[in-house]
Design an enzyme around this catalytic site. Structure first.
Site, PDB file in Angstrom:
ATOM      1  N   GLU A 177       0.745  -1.234   0.030  1.00 20.76           N
ATOM      2  CA  GLU A 177       0.005   0.131  -0.036  1.00 20.76           C
ATOM      3  C   GLU A 177       1.074   1.254  -0.002  1.00 20.76           C
ATOM      4  OE1 GLU A 177      -2.794   0.182   3.290  1.00 20.76           O
ATOM      5  OE2 GLU A 177      -3.709   2.001   2.532  1.00 20.76           O
ATOM      6  N   ARG A 215       4.917 -12.228   9.874  1.00 18.34           N
ATOM      7  CA  ARG A 215       5.518 -11.142   9.673  1.00 18.34           C
ATOM      8  C   ARG A 215       7.029 -10.962  10.378  1.00 18.34           C
ATOM      9  NH1 ARG A 215       3.505  -5.982   9.860  1.00 18.34           N
ATOM     10  NH2 ARG A 215       1.851  -6.610   8.734  1.00 18.34           N
ATOM     11  N   LYS A 261       4.385   1.027   9.590  1.00 19.76           N
ATOM     12  CA  LYS A 261       4.580   2.415   8.836  1.00 19.76           C
ATOM     13  C   LYS A 261       4.092   3.580   9.577  1.00 19.76           C
ATOM     14  CE  LYS A 261       3.101   0.391   4.889  1.00 19.76           C
ATOM     15  NZ  LYS A 261       2.735  -0.003   3.540  1.00 19.76           N
TER      16      LYS A 261
HETATM   17  P1  ATP Z   1       2.935  -2.197   8.322  1.00 26.03           P
HETATM   18  O1  ATP Z   1       1.837  -3.118   9.015  1.00 26.03           O
HETATM   19  O2  ATP Z   1       4.282  -1.998   8.465  1.00 26.03           O
HETATM   20  O3  ATP Z   1       2.078  -0.711   8.180  1.00 26.03           O
HETATM   21  P2  ATP Z   1       1.613  -3.188   5.838  1.00 26.03           P
HETATM   22  O4  ATP Z   1       1.253  -4.876   6.002  1.00 26.03           O
HETATM   23  O5  ATP Z   1       0.455  -2.488   6.223  1.00 26.03           O
HETATM   24  O6  ATP Z   1       2.640  -2.796   6.769  1.00 26.03           O
HETATM   25  P3  ATP Z   1       1.414  -3.451   3.264  1.00 26.03           P
HETATM   26  O7  ATP Z   1       2.077  -2.305   2.251  1.00 26.03           O
HETATM   27  O8  ATP Z   1       0.283  -3.665   3.294  1.00 26.03           O
HETATM   28  O9  ATP Z   1       2.088  -2.966   4.630  1.00 26.03           O
HETATM   29  O10 ATP Z   1       2.469  -4.394   2.891  1.00 26.03           O
HETATM   30  C1  ATP Z   1       2.724  -5.222   1.476  1.00 26.03           C
HETATM   31  C2  ATP Z   1       3.213  -6.445   1.896  1.00 26.03           C
HETATM   32  O11 ATP Z   1       4.298  -6.760   2.617  1.00 26.03           O
HETATM   33  C3  ATP Z   1       1.970  -7.430   2.244  1.00 26.03           C
HETATM   34  O12 ATP Z   1       1.840  -8.467   1.589  1.00 26.03           O
HETATM   35  C4  ATP Z   1       2.543  -7.714   3.635  1.00 26.03           C
HETATM   36  O13 ATP Z   1       2.050  -8.828   4.151  1.00 26.03           O
HETATM   37  C5  ATP Z   1       4.156  -7.700   3.759  1.00 26.03           C
HETATM   38  N1  ATP Z   1       4.580  -7.260   4.880  1.00 26.03           N
HETATM   39  C6  ATP Z   1       4.512  -5.964   5.598  1.00 26.03           C
HETATM   40  N2  ATP Z   1       4.937  -6.093   6.903  1.00 26.03           N
HETATM   41  C7  ATP Z   1       5.663  -7.151   6.878  1.00 26.03           C
HETATM   42  C8  ATP Z   1       6.534  -7.680   7.801  1.00 26.03           C
HETATM   43  N3  ATP Z   1       6.984  -7.157   8.770  1.00 26.03           N
HETATM   44  N4  ATP Z   1       7.121  -8.909   7.603  1.00 26.03           N
HETATM   45  C9  ATP Z   1       6.789  -9.597   6.257  1.00 26.03           C
HETATM   46  N5  ATP Z   1       5.967  -9.339   5.343  1.00 26.03           N
HETATM   47  C10 ATP Z   1       5.696  -7.832   5.652  1.00 26.03           C
HETATM   48 MG    MG Z   2      -1.487  -3.185   5.004  1.00 28.49          MG
END
Ligand code: ATP
Ligand code: MG
Length: 567
Positions: A43, A268, A278
């Site tokens: 995102e 994760r 984020k």
């Molecule tokens: P955050 O929780 O840090 O804000 P998010 O999951 O909202 O991150 P996205 O942009 O939706 O961020 O994530 C893109 C991809 O990266 C998704 O498939 C998510 O599952 C993966 N991802 C995000 N954070 C992690 C992590 N800490 N470890 C592994 N994969 C991750």
């Molecule tokens: Mg997300």
């Protein structure tokens, strides 16, 4: 060596992880004609961090391994939090990590029309309805995991009424929050995500790609699974928190009647001594706790890049940690191990002193400058040699001299000998001190002419070898020394009444001067070196023609492990 060169030679000798097992079974069964098609779906609401790097390496890595392909797709369904700056940074970061989406760059917003059609299908089937309850009421009526929710009074609107209202929502007739479209599933489901989740909301905000075309936007849960379906993704790999969303994704795909990707969840990545959400990283940036998303203390990919991490080291880290089914925390020292291991092979050595004390070699000719030959990298014979000027007055590290040393101290002390790297053995004869502070201001030594390379006693052994810099040749640079950004291993887990920001390390950045050998004048922004005995350093983009700025990536050894015990 290029950044990606070593990658092809890496053949990890390990057993299959659970995702590879699933994929290999699907291939064996001929599912999807044996195709493997993954995607990385960020995102664009922030910069990518090391957790995303893990996901990128996993998705692109699996496709590479199984001769498949990977899409890069922006899940850009929320116009309020998303920005073009983030899109650009994400593209740069994925590319920098060494992955190529070729022509497969997509945006969920490209599918807005299609998603709208899917919503219409659900409405026509009586599977979705327009609800006029305000957001707070919807959430209050949802119940709790142990208490069933209450059905909305708008749940039994007719198909015609729902269709007409949904069209008017799209046409912009209602203000933000006035109405939503909800799936009609089950308000008593033990899974909260199945209690008539919201599918569409009204947001009169311009979108970074679709402009003002839309004022209704699909929820992430309505866009994500369908986008995977539209792209014919075979294996939708996501993090564990989406496991509970899976029944909803399956329900939507089934009711709409479209291709079903297979969702697989993994744990994760969490890293000690940092935060990874984020939202929290954005807070650190916005409130100026750090100098930006690419501050070298940040766990962002851009921060790690600026610090001096190589793509190889990050990919190797992702490989070493593997994929887990349960949440865990990885020690940040493992990441540091990976960069040390990589730079040990790759980074040229230079000498430099951070906290200098002057050496005067009394029996060395006053005007002589000798060019000493030093290996650029003893681990890599191809790296060649360089010349380092040697003169009568040198700097060594202040802590490499002790007036009254303990027995196990093998560095310089009165009456003792040490070797100067790539040069002579010297002996300490006497010291000069400041009359007031008693601090040592100069150390007088003598040198043994016969101990230089090529001379009869060149192999004579002494216990200590020190790094040094010729004082008249030393290049003054700004050195940024980093420490952990947080003082506790788990800042997310703040005590009651405290926030993660209460655990920021006030000493995470120390700025000092360094004095480096003159070969450093050739350094360019992004270059990486090992400063002998001090650690691995990178040249920061803040450097100018007149003044170099260098970042310490990591010390040579994991000094943290020791400090922790001491405390
Ligand atoms: P955050 O929780 O840090 O804000 P998010 O999951 O909202 O991150 P996205 O942009 O939706 O961020 O994530 C893109 C991809 O990266 C998704 O498939 C998510 O599952 C993966 N991802 C995000 N954070 C992690 C992590 N800490 N470890 C592994 N994969 C991750
Ligand atoms: Mg997300």
């Amino acid at each position: 060596m290029s950044e990606t060169q070593t990658r092809k030679n890496e053949k990890p000798a390990r057993s299959l992880n659970f995702i590879e097992e699933i994929i290999e079974e699907d291939i064996r069964k001929g599912k999807n004609d044996g195709r493997v098609h993954t995607r990385f779906p960020p995102e664009p609401n922030g910069y990518l961090h090391i957790g995303h790097a893990k996901s990128i390496c996993l998705n692109f890595g699996l496709a590479e391994k199984y001769h498949g392909i990977t899409n890069l797709r922006f899940d850009d369904t929320n116009p309020i939090k998303e920005e073009v700056e983030y899109v650009d940074s994400i593209l740069e970061d994925v590319r920098w990590l060494g992955f190529d989406w070729e022509k497969r760059l997509y945006y969920a917003s490209d599918y807005f029309e299609q998603l709208f059609e899917y919503a219409v299908i659900l409405i026509k089937k009586g599977m979705a309805y327009v609800c006029d309850m305000p957001a707070e009421e919807i959430s209050a009526s949802r119940g709790t995991p142990t208490r069933p929710g209450k059905e909305s009074p708008f749940r039994n609107r007719t198909v015609e009424e729902n269709l007409a209202l949904f069209m008017r929502m799209r046409a912009g007739e209602f203000p933000d929050g006035a109405r939503v479209l909800r799936a009609k599933i089950d308000m008593t489901s033990p899974n909260m995500h199945m209690r008539d989740p919201v599918l569409y909301r009204i947001i009169h905000t311009s979108h970074h790609r679709t402009g003002n075309k839309w004022c209704i936007y699909p929820m992430y849960d309505f866009a994500h699974g369908q986008s995977d379906s539209i792209e014919h993704i075979t294996h939708s790999i996501c993090t564990l928190e989406f496991e509970v969303h899976r029944p909803l994704y399956d329900w939507l795909i089934r009711e709409i009647g479209i291709y079903a990707p297979r969702q697989i969840e993994f744990a994760r990545l969490n890293l000690s001594y940092t935060v990874m959400s984020k939202r929290k990283l954005l807070e650190l940036v916005k409130e100026n706790y750090v100098k930006g998303w690419d501050d070298p203390r940040m766990p962002t990919i851009s921060g790690l890049r600026r610090r001096g991490y190589t793509p190889d080291s990050i990919r190797n880290f992702a490989e070493i940690i593997g994929v887990a089914k349960r949440d865990n925390v990885i020690d940040v020292s493992l990441l540091e191990f990976c960069i040390r291991e990589d730079l040990n092979k790759r980074a040229n050595r230079v000498m430099g002193v951070i906290n200098p004390v002057k050496i005067i070699i009394d029996n060395y000719p006053e005007t002589l400058v000798e060019e000493m030959e030093a290996a650029n990298n003893p681990e890599n014979p191809d790296a060649g040699i360089r010349k380092v000027p040697f003169t009568r007055e040198l700097f060594i590290e202040r802590e490499d001299f002790l007036e009254d040393p303990p027995k196990q101290f093998f560095r310089l002390a009165p009456g003792r000998e040490v070797r100067l790297r790539a040069a002579y053995i010297i002996k300490c004869e006497r010291v000069e001190k400041d009359s007031v502070t008693q601090a040592v201001t100069a150390i007088h030594c003598t040198y043994d002419l016969n101990t230089k390379s090529g001379m009869p006693d060149s192999n004579r052994k002494v216990k200590g070898t020190l790094h040094w810099v010729s004082a008249p040749h030393a290049v003054e640079v700004d050195v940024r020394l980093y420490d952990r950004l947080f003082v506790v291993p788990d800042p997310d887990n703040a005590e009651e009444g405290k926030s993660f920001k209460d655990y920021l390390n006030p000493d995470s950045l120390k700025e000092v001067k360094g004095y480096l050998e003159p070969s450093i004048r050739l350094a360019k922004s992004g270059d990486r070196y090992q400063l002998e005995r001090l650690g691995y350093f990178s040249v920061d983009p803040d450097s100018t023609e007149k003044r170099l700025v260098i970042n310490r990536i990591v010390p040579l050894k994991d000094s943290w492990a020791k400090t922790e015990k001491k405390n």
